[in-house]
Design a protein around this motif. Structure first.
Motif: not given
Length: 156
Positions: A31-39, A63-70, A72-84
């Motif tokens: 929804w935030c147009a953030v790609a998630r690879a390597g899962k 550890l790598s998987y969890a840090s990637q999620d963090v 990705l969420l950080h990258a999604a924040v600007p779009l989350l704020k914009q949509k809200l």
């Protein structure tokens, strides 16, 4: 304890805009147009070992998987704020913006998690005729007639 001041629950932000309760992490990222690879590797591990996240120390792959999620969420924040921020906010809300309501609801959910564990409280949103997260509805409506107060629904 840990105080998560300023932390925004991406799932609640997703729900505030889309109306979909308990959106999956991948749905929120898409929804935030953030790609998630390597899962795929970790998903195969999770299928084999149900208690995978209880292992200590955590394997490097987790550890790598969890840090990637963090990240990705950080990258999604600007779009989350914009949509809200463009969300037509309801006049009956006590919060001054959709983002503030989600921030407040996020704090409530984090505080409740210490006592509720994996249980989540849901209620019926009579405005949209759907189930909704209780924390978000408490931010939207000043006087709630919540189903959770009259016996309640809990989701695991």
């Amino acid at each position: 304890g840990i105080n998560l001041a300023g932390a925004v629950d991406a799932q609640l932000a997703y729900e505030a805009v889309t109306g979909h309760i308990f959106g999956a992490f991948d749905e929120v990222l898409e929804w935030c147009a953030v790609a998630r690879a390597g899962k795929a590797r970790v998903h195969r591990m999770k299928d084999r070992e149900l208690d995978l996240w209880r292992q200590r120390p955590l394997p490097q792959a987790l550890l790598s998987y969890a840090s990637q999620d963090v990240a990705l969420l950080h990258a999604a924040v600007p779009l989350l704020k914009q949509k809200l921020n463009v969300l037509p906010w309801r006049s009956w809300s006590q919060a001054n913006s959709a983002f503030q309501a989600v921030l407040n609801a996020s704090q409530s959910r984090a505080a409740a998690a210490t006592t509720a564990g994996q249980h989540r409280s849901v209620t019926f949103d009579s405005h949209s005729c759907r189930l909704a997260s209780r924390e978000l509805m408490q931010e939207l409506v000043s006087e709630l007639a919540l189903l959770t107060e009259a016996g309640g629904l809990e989701v695991q």
